[in-house]
Design a protein around this motif. Sequence first.
Motif, PDB file in Angstrom:
ATOM      1  N   THR A   4      -5.909  -1.077 -11.196  1.00  0.00           N
ATOM      2  CA  THR A   4      -4.612  -0.422 -11.115  1.00  0.00           C
ATOM      3  C   THR A   4      -3.633  -1.143 -12.037  1.00  0.00           C
ATOM      4  N   SER A   6      -0.872  -2.487 -11.120  1.00  0.00           N
ATOM      5  CA  SER A   6      -0.447  -3.707 -10.434  1.00  0.00           C
ATOM      6  C   SER A   6      -1.462  -4.828 -10.609  1.00  0.00           C
ATOM      7  N   MET A   9      -1.253  -6.364 -14.016  1.00  0.00           N
ATOM      8  CA  MET A   9      -0.124  -7.281 -14.115  1.00  0.00           C
ATOM      9  C   MET A   9      -0.423  -8.595 -13.405  1.00  0.00           C
ATOM     10  N   LEU A  10      -1.018  -8.514 -12.217  1.00  0.00           N
ATOM     11  CA  LEU A  10      -1.370  -9.716 -11.470  1.00  0.00           C
ATOM     12  C   LEU A  10      -2.334 -10.596 -12.257  1.00  0.00           C
ATOM     13  N   MET A  59       6.116 -11.400  -5.397  1.00  0.00           N
ATOM     14  CA  MET A  59       4.990 -11.379  -6.334  1.00  0.00           C
ATOM     15  C   MET A  59       4.808 -12.759  -6.961  1.00  0.00           C
ATOM     16  N   ARG A  95       5.447  -2.214  -2.394  1.00  0.00           N
ATOM     17  CA  ARG A  95       4.855  -3.428  -2.959  1.00  0.00           C
ATOM     18  C   ARG A  95       5.111  -4.626  -2.047  1.00  0.00           C
ATOM     19  N   TRP A 111      -5.371  -8.625  -3.674  1.00  0.00           N
ATOM     20  CA  TRP A 111      -4.593  -7.389  -3.721  1.00  0.00           C
ATOM     21  C   TRP A 111      -5.539  -6.191  -3.612  1.00  0.00           C
ATOM     22  N   SER A 145       2.057   4.288 -10.417  1.00  0.00           N
ATOM     23  CA  SER A 145       1.829   2.945  -9.883  1.00  0.00           C
ATOM     24  C   SER A 145       1.912   2.944  -8.364  1.00  0.00           C
ATOM     25  N   GLU A 148      -1.235   4.472  -6.954  1.00  0.00           N
ATOM     26  CA  GLU A 148      -2.343   3.521  -7.047  1.00  0.00           C
ATOM     27  C   GLU A 148      -2.233   2.446  -5.979  1.00  0.00           C
ATOM     28  N   ASP A 149      -1.021   1.928  -5.774  1.00  0.00           N
ATOM     29  CA  ASP A 149      -0.818   0.850  -4.799  1.00  0.00           C
ATOM     30  C   ASP A 149      -1.098   1.305  -3.373  1.00  0.00           C
TER      31      ASP A 149
END
Length: 290
Positions: A4, A6, A9-10, A59, A95, A111, A145, A148-149
Amino acid sequence: MKETISIKMLNTLQKAKTQLSDEAIRHIIDFVLSQMNDEHCFKNKGGQPDLYYTAFGWMLCFILGIKTDVNKMRKYLDSLDIEKLDLIHYAAFVRCSILADLSKNGKIITWLGSLKSKKVKKLTDFSGIPHDNPQSPYSKFIWLSLLEDTGNKLKDKSSFITEVEEYRLPNGGYRNLSKGLGATTNATVAALSVLGQLKGYETNRNVDFLRNLQQANGGFQGASASPVPDILSTATALFMLQCYGQKPKYDPEDFLEAHWLDSGGFCPTLIDETSDVEYTFYGLLALGTL
């Protein structure tokens, strides 16, 4: 399972952490902690508790290994009226809820393991949407996003793609306003992210357009009218180029270093040398692309 937005990015934030010295990480942690209040939420530029900033703060806590109090996190989230949240703050709430789940029982879990299907509102049900336009690339990016989350699938991928492409300009790049005269970094990154997630990250002329927006000092401007390049636009552009397997035109390391303050946080621009958790998040995201 496809990554995803997220998770991408993680992973990039995690890469940034592995590249930093223990001293540098401690410096950033000290800054992040300075932005957290006793209720475990984070403050905005005005010093007030803010859900949007809390999403960035939590985050960073997740990535940097900062211990959080799950009971306080839950209490803060329970105090919010989610029915009144606009799209941006609703996405931040979702989030934050995931991050609270990740930290339960004092144990950090992945996650990816937290992704369970959750019912979300329709995009058109929100009273507040960026640019007052649910069709813009940025709105579509936030919405995708969010889906997806929460483990939801996009119902009509073809129409979604078509609507994003309507904001593409003939000379390359994308705009967020239907009558906007020029492409912007923000809109182009958002559109390329959506299209990459839905069609695959294959290099095209719009990726080249984004790459050519970089200035010789290593930074990206939010728009052509912006007085100076900023850390947010630079981070998101570098991140998206990385997603497409492209290197930036110029080395951004000196640009990023110049925006890293003695406080441990990152500032938005060189003419606004204040810091907060949002820009520190983007500073780390940019570092993770080096």
